[in-house]
Design an enzyme around this catalytic site. Structure first.
Site, PDB file in Angstrom:
ATOM      1  N   ASP A 207      36.804  37.392  42.066  1.00 44.22           N
ATOM      2  CA  ASP A 207      37.230  38.350  41.468  1.00 44.22           C
ATOM      3  C   ASP A 207      38.240  38.948  41.718  1.00 44.22           C
ATOM      4  OD1 ASP A 207      36.905  41.115  40.002  1.00 44.22           O
ATOM      5  OD2 ASP A 207      37.716  42.049  41.285  1.00 44.22           O
ATOM      6  N   GLU A 233      38.129  33.908  38.316  1.00 45.46           N
ATOM      7  CA  GLU A 233      37.916  34.998  37.400  1.00 45.46           C
ATOM      8  C   GLU A 233      39.652  35.328  37.613  1.00 45.46           C
ATOM      9  OE1 GLU A 233      38.281  39.737  35.386  1.00 45.46           O
ATOM     10  OE2 GLU A 233      38.460  38.843  37.480  1.00 45.46           O
TER      11      GLU A 233
HETATM   12  C1  ARE Z   1      38.729  52.291  38.591  1.00 47.39           C
HETATM   13  C2  ARE Z   1      39.514  53.213  37.453  1.00 47.39           C
HETATM   14  C3  ARE Z   1      41.188  53.302  37.486  1.00 47.39           C
HETATM   15  C4  ARE Z   1      41.244  53.349  39.301  1.00 47.39           C
HETATM   16  C5  ARE Z   1      40.665  52.542  40.145  1.00 47.39           C
HETATM   17  C6  ARE Z   1      40.850  52.645  41.446  1.00 47.39           C
HETATM   18  O1  ARE Z   1      39.568  52.559  35.736  1.00 47.39           O
HETATM   19  O2  ARE Z   1      41.828  53.712  36.385  1.00 47.39           O
HETATM   20  O3  ARE Z   1      42.744  53.153  38.795  1.00 47.39           O
HETATM   21  O4  ARE Z   1      39.544  52.761  39.673  1.00 47.39           O
HETATM   22  O5  ARE Z   1      40.316  54.313  41.774  1.00 47.39           O
HETATM   23  C7  ARE Z   1      36.952  47.187  37.506  1.00 47.39           C
HETATM   24  C8  ARE Z   1      37.237  48.324  36.241  1.00 47.39           C
HETATM   25  C9  ARE Z   1      38.448  49.153  36.710  1.00 47.39           C
HETATM   26  C10 ARE Z   1      38.274  49.740  37.550  1.00 47.39           C
HETATM   27  C11 ARE Z   1      37.842  48.964  38.380  1.00 47.39           C
HETATM   28  C12 ARE Z   1      38.005  49.540  40.737  1.00 47.39           C
HETATM   29  O6  ARE Z   1      37.527  47.737  34.934  1.00 47.39           O
HETATM   30  O7  ARE Z   1      38.190  50.091  35.269  1.00 47.39           O
HETATM   31  O8  ARE Z   1      39.243  50.893  38.176  1.00 47.39           O
HETATM   32  O9  ARE Z   1      36.809  47.583  39.030  1.00 47.39           O
HETATM   33  O10 ARE Z   1      36.434  50.071  40.219  1.00 47.39           O
HETATM   34  C13 ARE Z   1      42.853  42.575  35.422  1.00 47.39           C
HETATM   35  C14 ARE Z   1      42.683  41.645  36.007  1.00 47.39           C
HETATM   36  C15 ARE Z   1      41.209  41.024  35.908  1.00 47.39           C
HETATM   37  C16 ARE Z   1      40.300  42.765  36.333  1.00 47.39           C
HETATM   38  C17 ARE Z   1      40.374  42.844  34.695  1.00 47.39           C
HETATM   39  C18 ARE Z   1      39.626  44.446  35.105  1.00 47.39           C
HETATM   40  O11 ARE Z   1      43.465  40.897  36.035  1.00 47.39           O
HETATM   41  O12 ARE Z   1      40.915  40.513  37.205  1.00 47.39           O
HETATM   42  O13 ARE Z   1      42.535  43.587  35.187  1.00 47.39           O
HETATM   43  N1  ARE Z   1      38.449  42.316  36.188  1.00 47.39           N
HETATM   44  C19 ARE Z   1      38.181  42.044  37.355  1.00 47.39           C
HETATM   45  C20 ARE Z   1      37.158  42.826  37.003  1.00 47.39           C
HETATM   46  C21 ARE Z   1      36.516  44.193  36.989  1.00 47.39           C
HETATM   47  C22 ARE Z   1      37.098  45.151  38.215  1.00 47.39           C
HETATM   48  C23 ARE Z   1      38.404  44.455  38.685  1.00 47.39           C
HETATM   49  C24 ARE Z   1      38.805  43.383  38.368  1.00 47.39           C
HETATM   50  C25 ARE Z   1      39.213  45.289  40.026  1.00 47.39           C
HETATM   51  O14 ARE Z   1      36.151  42.093  36.634  1.00 47.39           O
HETATM   52  O15 ARE Z   1      35.757  44.625  36.047  1.00 47.39           O
HETATM   53  O16 ARE Z   1      37.247  46.484  37.370  1.00 47.39           O
HETATM   54  O17 ARE Z   1      38.237  44.285  40.758  1.00 47.39           O
HETATM   55  C26 ARE Z   1      45.495  41.168  30.306  1.00 47.39           C
HETATM   56  C27 ARE Z   1      46.330  40.437  31.877  1.00 47.39           C
HETATM   57  C28 ARE Z   1      44.770  40.612  32.876  1.00 47.39           C
HETATM   58  C29 ARE Z   1      43.909  42.105  32.709  1.00 47.39           C
HETATM   59  C30 ARE Z   1      43.603  43.063  31.455  1.00 47.39           C
HETATM   60  C31 ARE Z   1      43.768  43.977  31.602  1.00 47.39           C
HETATM   61  O18 ARE Z   1      44.660  40.505  29.793  1.00 47.39           O
HETATM   62  O19 ARE Z   1      45.951  38.992  31.589  1.00 47.39           O
HETATM   63  O20 ARE Z   1      45.060  39.671  34.019  1.00 47.39           O
HETATM   64  O21 ARE Z   1      43.104  42.043  33.634  1.00 47.39           O
HETATM   65  O22 ARE Z   1      44.804  42.358  30.701  1.00 47.39           O
HETATM   66  O23 ARE Z   1      44.497  45.254  32.176  1.00 47.39           O
END
Ligand code: ARE
Ligand code: CA
Length: 475
Positions: A207, A233
Site C-alpha cells: 500500500d 501500488e
Molecule cells: C482518512 C481520511 C483523511 C484523514 C486520514 C487520517 O479520509 O481525511 O486525513 O484518514 O485520519 C484510504 C482512504 C483515505 C483515508 C486513508 C486512511 O482513501 O481517505 O484517509 O485510507 O484511513 C494517494 C496515494 C495512494 C493512496 C491514495 C488514496 O499515492 O497510495 O492517495 N492509496 C492507498 C490506498 C487508500 C488508502 C491509502 C493509500 C492510505 O489504496 O485506500 O487511503 O493507506 C494523484 C497522485 C496519487 C494520489 C492521488 C490521490 O493521483 O498521483 O499518488 O494517491 O492523487 O491523492
C-alpha cells in the site's frame, strides 16, 4: 521468439485440458485475481470453495489484516495501530483458516500490507483489538524516533506530489510516516510480513508504495523468501518524479495507465486498438504489470467505469480479461453512495460475512451495502476459463464496426462487445478451427457462435459481450 513461447504454452495447456476435460479442474489455475474489498476472512474462505476455486481464479487480494483504529468507515483498515491480526475483518485464527482453505482449492492469498505509515489520529486512542496508541507512539512496536519528521510543509502533510522528498518523507493525509530507511523500522516491518508468510500467504500488495523510497521497499523485500509475490501500488501521476518503473526491482506494480486507457473508451464511445507491434507507451512491461478496470480508490474517484455502469462494466472486464497484457485483477466490492461508508456490520461491530455463492449474477440496481459480486457475473466469471484456454496466444488486430469491436487470441479464442444502443452484427476473420462454439458468457451454451471458413459471425444485442474459445465447442 514470442511465437515459440506461445506455441509451447498452447501445447502444454492442450495436454492439460485433455487430461482434465474441464476448466474447473483444481490443477488448472489462471493468473486472474479478484480483489475482495472489505470481505471478512470467513466469507473469503467460503468464496474460495464455492465460486473462486471452481471458476479457476488464481488469487485473492484481501483488505489489510492488521489491527486498526476503530470506526465505521472502510478506510479505518488503512490506519494500523499494531500488527496483531485482529480486525473488523476477522481474527488471526480466521485469517489462517482462510489461507489454508483457499490454498486447498488452488487460490493464493495476497494480503494488503500497510507499511508506509501507522494511524492518522491526532488524539490518543485504543485500537480494535485493545492496543493503546498515539500518533507517533505504538507501545512495543514504534516510538517517536521511528517516524519521519519531514519539516518541509507547515504541518508535515504532503502538499506537492512533484516534490519527491515530500511524497516520501512527509505525511500522506496526516498518516504518521514510518522512517523506512531505519534498520529497526525495516526489521519490524519484515517481522510482520514474515508472520503473514508463516500463515501461508503468497505475497503482498504494498500500500502507498510511492510514499516509500524504492530502495526501502527493495531492502524490505530482500529479507523475504525469494518466491514472495510483490505488487506495489504506485499511481502513475502527471509530472510526478516518483515513477512506477522505480519499483520493478521489488516485483510487479499496478499499472494505472491501463485502467485509464480502458475507461476512456467507454466515455468516448469508441474503441481504441492498442498498437500491438510496439510496447504500450506509459505502461510497465507486461510481465510485471497488474491491470484492473477499477479498484476501491478509483471507484470512489477517477474511474470512468464502475459497477454502476452495468453491462458496459462487464464489457470492460471482458476486454481486460481477453487481453494479452498484464496480470488482471477483477474488483469486487459493495454498492455505496457515501464515499466513506463501510461494509455492513454485525451487532458486535465486525463486518458481516456475506459472500457471493448466491450473489448477483449480473448488473442490478444495487442498494447501498449490497456486495456487487462482479467475480461471479455470468459475463465475467467464464472469462477466467477463456484465459486458461487461450494461454499465451498473442492478441491479433481486431475489427471495429460502429459501436462494436472484436478481437482474437490467435487460434484459441475471440471476444466481441457492443457498446451501442442497437443490435450489431460483426464478422471477424479468425484462425480458429471451423466449429460451432458456445458463447461462454451466456449460461448453458444457450447461444452459439459459428466459425465458418475462417470467419466468426457475432450477433450482439445492445450492451452485450460475447466470448468463444476452443475448449467450449457446442455439442
Ligand atoms: C482518512 C481520511 C483523511 C484523514 C486520514 C487520517 O479520509 O481525511 O486525513 O484518514 O485520519 C484510504 C482512504 C483515505 C483515508 C486513508 C486512511 O482513501 O481517505 O484517509 O485510507 O484511513 C494517494 C496515494 C495512494 C493512496 C491514495 C488514496 O499515492 O497510495 O492517495 N492509496 C492507498 C490506498 C487508500 C488508502 C491509502 C493509500 C492510505 O489504496 O485506500 O487511503 O493507506 C494523484 C497522485 C496519487 C494520489 C492521488 C490521490 O493521483 O498521483 O499518488 O494517491 O492523487 O491523492
Ligand atoms: Ca513515507
Amino acid at each position: 521468439m514470442k511465437r515459440t513461447v506461445a506455441a509451447g504454452a498452447i501445447l502444454a495447456l492442450a495436454a492439460l485440458s485433455l487430461a482434465a476435460c474441464s476448466s474447473t479442474d483444481e490443477t488448472t489455475r489462471s493468473d486472474v485475481g479478484v480483489q475482495l474489498f472489505q470481505m471478512p476472512w470467513t466469507a473469503i474462505a467460503d468464496e474460495c470453495e464455492s465460486t473462486l476455486g471452481p471458476a479457476g481464479y488464481g488469487w485473492v487480494l484481501t483488505s489489510p489484516p492488521q489491527e486498526s483504529i476503530t470506526g465505521d468507515e472502510w478506510w479505518v483498515s488503512y490506519q494500523p495501530v499494531s500488527y496483531q491480526l485482529d480486525s473488523r475483518l476477522g481474527t488471526r485464527d480466521e485469517f489462517a483458516d482462510m489461507v489454508k482453505r483457499c490454498d486447498a482449492v488452488g487460490v493464493g492469498i495476497i494480503a494488503d500490507a500497510v507499511i508506509n505509515h501507522m494511524s492518522g489520529q491526532s488524539a490518543p486512542g485504543t485500537g480494535f483489538a485493545g492496543s493503546a496508541y498515539e500518533h507517533h507512539s505504538y507501545p512495543g512496536l514504534y516510538e517517536p524516533a521511528d517516524f519521519h519528521d519531514c519539516g518541509l510543509t507547515g504541518d508535515n502533510d504532503i502538499r506537492n506530489y512533484r516534490d519527491r522528498a515530500q511524497v516520501q518523507t512527509c505525511e500522506l493525509v496526516n498518516l504518521a510516516d514510518l522512517d523506512t530507511s531505519a534498520p529497526r523500522v525495516r526489521a519490524t516491518i519484515v517481522a510482520y510480513l514474515n508472520d503473514l508468510l508463516s500463515l501461508g500467504v503468497a505475497g503482498f500488495r504494498i500500500d502507498a508504495a510511492k510514499h516509500i523510497a524504492a530502495t526501502d521497499v527493495e531492502a524490505i523485500v530482500a529479507e523475504l523468501p525469494a518466491n514472495t509475490t510483490i505488487m506495489s501500488e504506485v499511481i502513475r501521476g502527471s509530472g510526478e518524479p516518483v515513477l512506477p518503473e522505480e519499483y520493478l526491482g521489488a516485483g510487479s506494480v499496478f499499472e494505472f495507465t491501463y485502467a485509464r486507457d480502458l475507461g476512456i473508451q467507454f466515455v468516448s464511445g469508441s474503441f481504441t486498438e492498442p498498437d500491438l507491434s510496439n510496447e504500450r507507451p506509459q505502461h510497465v512491461p507486461s510481465d510485471q504489470a497488474i491491470v484492473f478496470v477499477d479498484n476501491h480508490d478509483t471507484e470512489r474517484g477517477e474511474a470512468q467505469i464502475t459497477y454502476r455502469d452495468g453491462d458496459a462494466y462487464a464489457m470492460a472486464n471482458v476486454l481486460m480479461l481477453a487481453d494479452d497484457y498484464g496480470t488482471p485483477v477483477v474488483y469486487s466490492g459493495y454498492a455505496f453512495s457515501d464515499r466513506d461508508a463501510g461494509a455492513k456490520t454485525t451487532a458486535s461491530g465486525t463486518i458481516e460475512p456475506v459472500g457471493c455463492a448466491e450473489g448477483a449474477h449480473g448488473p442490478q440496481d444495487f442498494a447501498d451495502g449490497d456486495r456487487t459480486c462482479i467475480h461471479v457475473w455470468d459475463a465475467i466469471a467464464p472469462m477466467v476459463a477463456f484465459r486458461i484456454a487461450v494461454g499465451e496466444a498473442p492478441r491479433l488486430p481486431g475489427v471495429m464496426v460502429d459501436d462494436a469491436y472484436a478481437f482474437e487470441r490467435e487460434g484459441r479464442g475471440a471476444v466481441a462487445v457492443n457498446q451501442g444502443e442497437s443490435e450489431a452484427t460483426l464478422t471477424l476473420p479468425t484462425t480458429m478451427p471451423d466449429a460451432t462454439y458456445c458463447d461462454v458468457l451466456v449460461p448453458e451454451c444457450a447461444v452459439t457462435v459459428t466459425v465458418d471458413n475462417g470467419t466468426a459471425t457475432f450477433t450482439l444485442a445492445a450492451g452485450q459481450s460475447s466470448a468463444i474459445h476452443v475448449e467450449a465447442v457446442a455439442r
